[in-house]
Design a protein around this motif. Structure first.
Motif, short mmCIF file in Angstrom:
data_model
loop_
_atom_site.label_atom_id
_atom_site.label_comp_id
_atom_site.label_asym_id
_atom_site.label_seq_id
_atom_site.Cartn_x
_atom_site.Cartn_y
_atom_site.Cartn_z
N ARG A 3 -4.93 32.43 44.99
CA ARG A 3 -5.28 31.43 46.17
C ARG A 3 -4.37 30.55 46.51
N THR A 5 -4.21 27.08 48.87
CA THR A 5 -4.95 25.93 49.32
C THR A 5 -4.10 24.87 50.07
N GLN A 6 -4.52 24.86 51.20
CA GLN A 6 -3.73 23.57 52.21
C GLN A 6 -4.80 22.65 52.49
N PRO A 7 -4.99 21.50 51.89
CA PRO A 7 -6.39 20.54 51.91
C PRO A 7 -6.28 19.98 53.31
N CYS A 23 0.41 21.94 49.56
CA CYS A 23 0.10 23.33 49.16
C CYS A 23 -0.10 23.49 47.71
N ASN A 24 -1.16 24.02 47.30
CA ASN A 24 -1.44 24.38 46.15
C ASN A 24 -1.68 25.60 45.70
N TYR A 25 -1.38 26.28 44.71
CA TYR A 25 -1.85 27.72 44.70
C TYR A 25 -2.52 28.01 43.18
N SER A 26 -3.16 29.24 43.17
CA SER A 26 -3.52 29.53 42.04
C SER A 26 -2.94 31.25 41.90
N SER A 69 2.07 23.69 42.73
CA SER A 69 2.14 23.00 44.17
C SER A 69 3.26 23.25 44.70
N GLY A 100 -2.41 30.08 53.07
CA GLY A 100 -3.25 29.12 53.16
C GLY A 100 -4.01 29.22 54.46
N SER A 101 -4.76 28.09 54.75
CA SER A 101 -5.50 28.07 56.15
C SER A 101 -4.88 27.45 57.11
N GLN B 41 -8.34 29.88 60.39
CA GLN B 41 -7.72 30.49 59.12
C GLN B 41 -6.37 30.98 59.15
#
Lengths: 109, 114
Positions: A3, A5-7, A23-26, A69, A100-101, B41
């Protein structure tokens, strides 16, 4: 699961101010991370990739595996930096990319 | 030189119809990707081709979606029995393949299912 994630959906700053797009990732493996940018009415294009450790248009991004990140930074924002920014992760030997979004950066004069 | 092109730029169809979306990659690019981008998105991976073969189709949402690249160049994304939820921008990208090679994106096809 993988995943990105861009908060922040929207980030507004004044010209000349510092910018940081988060940006954070999994990801279970060793990540390959990228930032893509889409200027108004233009195509999505690569801005920078972490492996290159490059600075493009004054932007830099450091991979922090401890914090998972890959934040994008620029010390002095310019009006022409206004755009949509997407963080992306490449998996499976670059067979598959996760985006990310996106964060819309608005640099005000 | 010419970049990645996609046709049509816009497609409006009715629920239940079949559609085909075309992608012309940059000449010489062996890798080709399809993505779907819904409003608000980021691009969502659908399928990856290396040459003529689909090396990874794990992103295709269901069996209504299918893509081909018979000669290792042009690719067609096919959607059967379209649903309103299929409405999105479909992006194609190509690259030289291998690791670290930059993806070049097309302008996208905006699909609207009424």
């Amino acid at each position: 699961a993988q995943r990105v994630t861009q908060p922040e959906k929207l980030l507004s700053v004044f010209k000349g101010a510092p910018v940081e797009l988060k940006c954070n990732y999994s990801y279970s493996g060793s990540p390959e991370l990228f930032w893509y940018v889409q200027y108004s009415r233009q195509r999505l294009q690569l801005l920078l990739r972490h492996i290159s450790r490059e600075s493009i248009k004054g932007f830099t991004a450091d991979l922090n595996k401890g914090e998972t990140s890959f934040h994008l930074k620029k010390p002095f924002a310019q009006e022409e930096d206004s755009a949509m920014y997407y963080c992306a992760l490449a998996a499976r030997n670059f067979n598959k990319f996760y985006f990310g979004s996106g964060t819309k950066l608005n640099v005000k004069p | 030189g010419a970049g990645v092109s996609q046709t049509p730029s816009n497609k409006v169809t009715e629920k239940g119809k079949y559609v085909e979306l075309r992608c012309d990659p940059i000449s010489g690019h062996t890798a080709l990707y399809w993505y779907r981008q819904s409003l608000g998105q980021g691009p969502e991976f659908l399928i990856y081709f290396q040459g003529t073969g689909a090396a990874d189709d794990s992103g295709l949402p269901n069996d209504r979606f299918f893509a081909v690249r018979p000669e290792g160049s042009v690719s067609t994304l096919k959607i059967q029995r379209t649903e309103r939820g299929d409405s999105a921008v479909y992006l194609c990208a190509s690259s030289l393949g291998g690791t670290y090679n930059e993806q070049f994106f097309g302008p996208g096809t905006r699909l609207t299912v009424l």
